[in-house]
Each structure stands twice: as structure tokens, then as C-alpha cells.
Design a protein around this motif. Structure first.
Motif, PDB file in Angstrom:
ATOM      1  N   PRO A 129       0.822  -1.212   0.000  1.00 17.94           N
ATOM      2  CA  PRO A 129       0.000   0.000   0.000  1.00 17.94           C
ATOM      3  C   PRO A 129       0.854   1.259   0.000  1.00 17.94           C
ATOM      4  CG  PRO A 129       0.012  -0.998   2.170  1.00 17.94           C
ATOM      5  CD  PRO A 129       0.732  -1.952   1.263  1.00 17.94           C
ATOM      6  N   MET A 130       0.207   2.386  -0.201  1.00 15.79           N
ATOM      7  CA  MET A 130       0.933   3.648  -0.328  1.00 15.79           C
ATOM      8  C   MET A 130       1.825   3.919   0.877  1.00 15.79           C
ATOM      9  SD  MET A 130       1.618   6.181  -2.267  1.00 15.79           S
ATOM     10  CE  MET A 130       2.263   7.854  -2.190  1.00 15.79           C
ATOM     11  N   ASN A 131       1.332   3.652   2.076  1.00 12.88           N
ATOM     12  CA  ASN A 131       2.156   3.912   3.261  1.00 12.88           C
ATOM     13  C   ASN A 131       3.452   3.107   3.241  1.00 12.88           C
ATOM     14  OD1 ASN A 131       0.568   5.847   4.574  1.00 12.88           O
ATOM     15  ND2 ASN A 131      -0.769   4.290   5.462  1.00 12.88           N
ATOM     16  N   LYS A 132       3.386   1.873   2.774  1.00 16.82           N
ATOM     17  CA  LYS A 132       4.594   1.056   2.706  1.00 16.82           C
ATOM     18  C   LYS A 132       5.489   1.490   1.549  1.00 16.82           C
ATOM     19  CE  LYS A 132       6.139  -3.690   3.381  1.00 16.82           C
ATOM     20  NZ  LYS A 132       5.712  -5.099   3.566  1.00 16.82           N
ATOM     21  N   GLN A 133       4.894   1.952   0.465  1.00 14.72           N
ATOM     22  CA  GLN A 133       5.696   2.488  -0.640  1.00 14.72           C
ATOM     23  C   GLN A 133       6.504   3.699  -0.169  1.00 14.72           C
ATOM     24  OE1 GLN A 133       3.624   2.957  -4.441  1.00 14.72           O
ATOM     25  NE2 GLN A 133       2.285   1.225  -3.973  1.00 14.72           N
ATOM     26  N   LEU A 134       5.915   4.494   0.712  1.00 14.24           N
ATOM     27  CA  LEU A 134       6.637   5.634   1.279  1.00 14.24           C
ATOM     28  C   LEU A 134       7.816   5.170   2.136  1.00 14.24           C
ATOM     29  CD1 LEU A 134       3.622   7.903   2.324  1.00 14.24           C
ATOM     30  CD2 LEU A 134       5.158   8.221   0.371  1.00 14.24           C
ATOM     31  N   GLN A 135       7.632   4.091   2.878  1.00 16.70           N
ATOM     32  CA  GLN A 135       8.740   3.538   3.663  1.00 16.70           C
ATOM     33  C   GLN A 135       9.864   3.061   2.745  1.00 16.70           C
ATOM     34  OE1 GLN A 135       7.136   0.457   6.215  1.00 16.70           O
ATOM     35  NE2 GLN A 135       5.588   1.820   7.084  1.00 16.70           N
ATOM     36  N   HIS A 136       9.484   2.422   1.644  1.00 21.03           N
ATOM     37  CA  HIS A 136      10.495   1.966   0.685  1.00 21.03           C
ATOM     38  C   HIS A 136      11.257   3.151   0.086  1.00 21.03           C
ATOM     39  CE1 HIS A 136       8.316  -2.128  -0.115  1.00 21.03           C
ATOM     40  NE2 HIS A 136       8.891  -2.068   1.071  1.00 21.03           N
ATOM     41  N   HIS A 137      10.542   4.243  -0.151  1.00 26.02           N
ATOM     42  CA  HIS A 137      11.207   5.424  -0.705  1.00 26.02           C
ATOM     43  C   HIS A 137      12.210   6.004   0.283  1.00 26.02           C
ATOM     44  CE1 HIS A 137      11.928   8.823  -3.241  1.00 26.02           C
ATOM     45  NE2 HIS A 137      11.464   9.683  -2.349  1.00 26.02           N
ATOM     46  N   GLN A 138      11.863   5.965   1.558  1.00 22.17           N
ATOM     47  CA  GLN A 138      12.781   6.454   2.584  1.00 22.17           C
ATOM     48  C   GLN A 138      14.083   5.646   2.563  1.00 22.17           C
ATOM     49  OE1 GLN A 138      11.906   9.210   4.797  1.00 22.17           O
ATOM     50  NE2 GLN A 138      14.132   9.128   4.852  1.00 22.17           N
ATOM     51  N   LEU A 139      13.968   4.339   2.373  1.00 17.14           N
ATOM     52  CA  LEU A 139      15.159   3.497   2.266  1.00 17.14           C
ATOM     53  C   LEU A 139      15.956   3.832   1.014  1.00 17.14           C
ATOM     54  CD1 LEU A 139      13.666   0.055   3.376  1.00 17.14           C
ATOM     55  CD2 LEU A 139      15.287   1.474   4.663  1.00 17.14           C
ATOM     56  N   THR A 140      15.254   4.123  -0.082  1.00 16.21           N
ATOM     57  CA  THR A 140      15.937   4.502  -1.321  1.00 16.21           C
ATOM     58  C   THR A 140      16.733   5.783  -1.131  1.00 16.21           C
ATOM     59  OG1 THR A 140      14.273   3.446  -2.736  1.00 16.21           O
ATOM     60  CG2 THR A 140      15.594   5.186  -3.737  1.00 16.21           C
TER      61      THR A 140
END
Length: 367
Positions: A129-140
Motif C-alpha cells: 500500500p501507499m504507506n509502505k511504498q513511502l517507507q520503501h522510498h525512505q530506504l531509497t
């Protein structure tokens, strides 16, 4: 005299060759392109997840150079075509497999069946979901800083990148309009649901802004009441499409336009562009080469996806829909072309994506 003419032609030839070489190897119009979304943009992030919402098998990808990558289409997505128009020499890779220096040019986080709300699409299995995609972006971002060498230079780069954020369709198709699985339609009127969705979406977009994003592409939702699966499952009451579903989508799109206005007014060091997906209706689909408007090109399962290993239609360019949900490459090319350079003033608001990519943010307040 003949020698001079010959020499001039050689010079002209070399200039033309140099221009072609520069075009072929030109720099992208933005340093990086980040994509957040659902099955309209998932390039394979769902491949390894326990879910029915994945398409890493034929006939998906029949027209894509790498075959069945996990794209929910026969070929390119609209975001793939946008990457080409932005002069990237590759389509933006999925987060699931992207690593190393290619991260500096962007990542695609999209996930089939995912939504703005965490529970959306969960009946199909796991998604991102979008919230987890945001977490992935933070790692990127952390990995980018490690490659670049310092946080300040990384932030400067992120300020110049494009962020395509396309969410919400599944919050209707795989949530609100599945009352037997989700309670949202019992808790919200369509208008209240749109307001709640966009309020949550606003917070998610602001998270990206706080992490350095400044150039946003925010596509509105298409008329989900006109997708073949909706027509098959729900009553159209003698109309072509499911009217109630399209009315619900209009509430969401109106809220999103208002959000874009607020962001552009209050966050003057950024620029937010609304893409009018419902407005990009082909006035004369037959003239555009389409012959089949409300049916998919492949044989589908009960969940509306192509039957594995089945043989698709031969004239794929004549179909708007590939399966019972997703557009064909031909339709995606039209959408991306009008998103990049608006064909009508209503296609993109307040500017189109080419203008956004080339925009000097110092002048954004005046536009």
C-alpha cells in the motif's frame, strides 16, 4: 567549385550526425523519476508476493521487449512511455530488484491491488500500500545518499526529480464497491469517502514533500464504471457503464483538484499537476484505430486477469482494454502522450508534464 560543395555537404553531414548522437545520448530532462501507484504502473513488484494480483506470466507482456515482467498489460505502461519522453534510456526499474547507481535515476514502487488505505486489495493477498511504498522510498533516499556521499547533494537532486503518484482506483474497485469484504460503503457516503481518501492521500503526499519531492504528477482516477469487469459484475441500468461507480470517482477527482490548488497556493517552492484521466476520453475512438471499447483482448479468469498461457487477440491495437481492468499499450501511449504534452487545455492542470519537467521552481509561483 565542386570541391567546396562537397566539403560543405561533409560539414552538414557531420553536424546532423552530431545532433542525432546528442539526441540519442541526451541527458534526461529530470535527474530522476519516482513512481508510486497500483497495477496501472506495477512493473513487477508483486511478483514475489503471495497474491493473486500478479501477472508475471504470458500472455502478459506479449508486446513488451522483456516479455512477462509483471506488468498488467500487453506492453508498455503510460509511465514507461513518459520515461521515454523524458529521455531516460530505460524504463524505471521496480523497487523489488533495483540496486546500485541506477537508484539515482529513480525507482518504481507501484504494486498491483494496492491503495491509499492499508487494507485495500488485501482479499487478493499481500500488496504494497501507499504507506509502505513511502517507507520503501525512505530506504531509497538513504541508499542514494550513500552513493552520492552526502545528504545535502541528495536533497538537491530530489528537489529536481519528478514524482508520479497515482493511487485510488483500488480503494473503490477493491474496497468500497466490495461491501461483502470491506465495511467502507457502510461507513461512508460516496462523497464522505472521497473526502476521507483525499485527506489521507494529502498526508502521504506531504510525506514525500518533506523528504525532498517538489515536482508532482497526480493523475485523477479514470471511469472505473466503464472497465469490462465492472460492467460484467454490476448492473448498468441500461446504460453503457456503471453510473454509480463513475459518480463516486467524480467526487474523488474533484477533491484531488482542490488539493492540487491548495498545494500550489501554500507550497510555493513546489509544483503539483493534476492529470485529467476521465477527461482524456477519445472523442472518436474509431478514428484513433480502436474497434473494441468495453471488452478485453484476452480470455479472463473470474478475477478479471488473463488466463495463464492463453492466446490473446491478434489485433491488440484495436482494443482499449487488455484484460478486464487494464488498458492496452495502445491506450497507454495515447494517455502518456497527452499527459506529457496536453492536447486539450483540460488534459493537465495547471501545466503539462513537459512544462513541469523543464520548470525552474524559482518561477513556479508565477504560473
Amino acid at each position: 567549385m565542386m570541391g567546396e560543395i562537397k566539403q560543405r555537404w561533409v560539414v552538414i553531414f557531420l553536424l546532423v550526425a552530431a545532433c542525432k548522437l546528442q539526441w540519442a545520448h541526451g541527458e534526461p530532462q529530470v535527474p530522476c523519476f519516482f513512481i508510486f501507484g497500483d497495477s496501472l504502473a506495477d512493473p513487477g513488484n508483486n511478483n514475489m508476493l503471495p497474491t493473486g494480483a500478479k501477472t508475471n506470466y504470458p500472455p502478459y507482456g506479449v508486446d513488451y521487449p522483456q516479455g512477462a515482467t509483471g506488468r498488467f498489460s500487453n506492453g508498455k505502461y503510460a509511465v514507461d512511455v513518459l520515461a521515454e519522453k523524458l529521455s531516460f534510456d530505460h524504463h524505471i526499474p521496480p523497487y523489488a530488484t533495483a540496486s546500485g547507481p541506477i537508484l539515482l535515476q529513480g525507482v518504481n514502487y507501484a504494486s498491483g491491488s494496492a491503495g491509499i488505505r492499508d487494507e485495500t486489495g488485501s482479499h487478493l493477498g499481500e500488496n504494497i500500500p501507499m504507506n509502505k511504498q513511502l517507507q520503501h522510498h525512505q530506504l531509497t533516499i538513504s541508499r542514494m545518499a550513500g552513493i552520492i556521499g552526502d545528504n545535502k547533494t541528495t536533497q538537491t537532486r530530489l528537489n529536481q526529480c519528478l514524482y508520479y503518484v497515482g493511487m485510488g482506483s483500488n480503494d473503490y474497485l477493491n474496497n468500497y464497491f466490495l461491501p461483502e469484504r470491506y465495511p467502507t460503503s457502510k461507513s461512508f457516503t460516496p462523497q464522505a469517502y472521497a473526502q476521507a481518501l483525499v485527506a489521507q492521500y494529502s498526508e502521504q503526499i506531504m510525506t514525500l514533500y518533506k523528504n525532498g519531492a517538489r515536482k508532482f504528477i497526480l493523475p485523477g482516477l479514470g471511469n472505473i464504471g466503464c472497465v469490462p469487469q465492472a460492467i460484467r459484475l454490476y448492473s448498468t441500468n441500461a446504460t453503457v457503464c456503471v453510473v454509480d461507480m463513475n459518480k463516486a470517482i467524480n467526487f474523488f477527482n474533484n477533491e484531488l483538484v482542490a488539493l492540487v490548488d491548495r498545494f500550489n497556493k501554500n507550497l510555493t517552492d513546489g509544483k503539483f499537476v493534476y492529470v485529467n484521466s476521465t477527461g482524456m476520453i477519445i472523442q472518436d475512438p474509431i478514428a484513433a484505430g480502436f474497434r473494441y471499447f468495453y471488452q478485453g483482448c484476452c480470455e479472463v479468469t473470474e478475477n478479471g486477469q488473463c488466463v495463464p498461457q492463453s492466446k490473446p487477440c491478434a489485433t491488440r491495437s484495436e482494443y482499449i482494454f487488455w484484460d478486464n481492468f487494464h488498458p492496452t499499450e495502445s491506450m497507454n501511449v495515447i494517455t502518456a502522450t497527452r499527459t506529457y504534452i496536453a492536447e486539450a487545455r483540460s488534459d493537465c492542470y495547471p501545466i503539462d508534464v513537459r512544462s513541469l519537467a523543464l520548470l525552474d521552481l524559482a518561477t513556479a509561483k508565477a504560473i
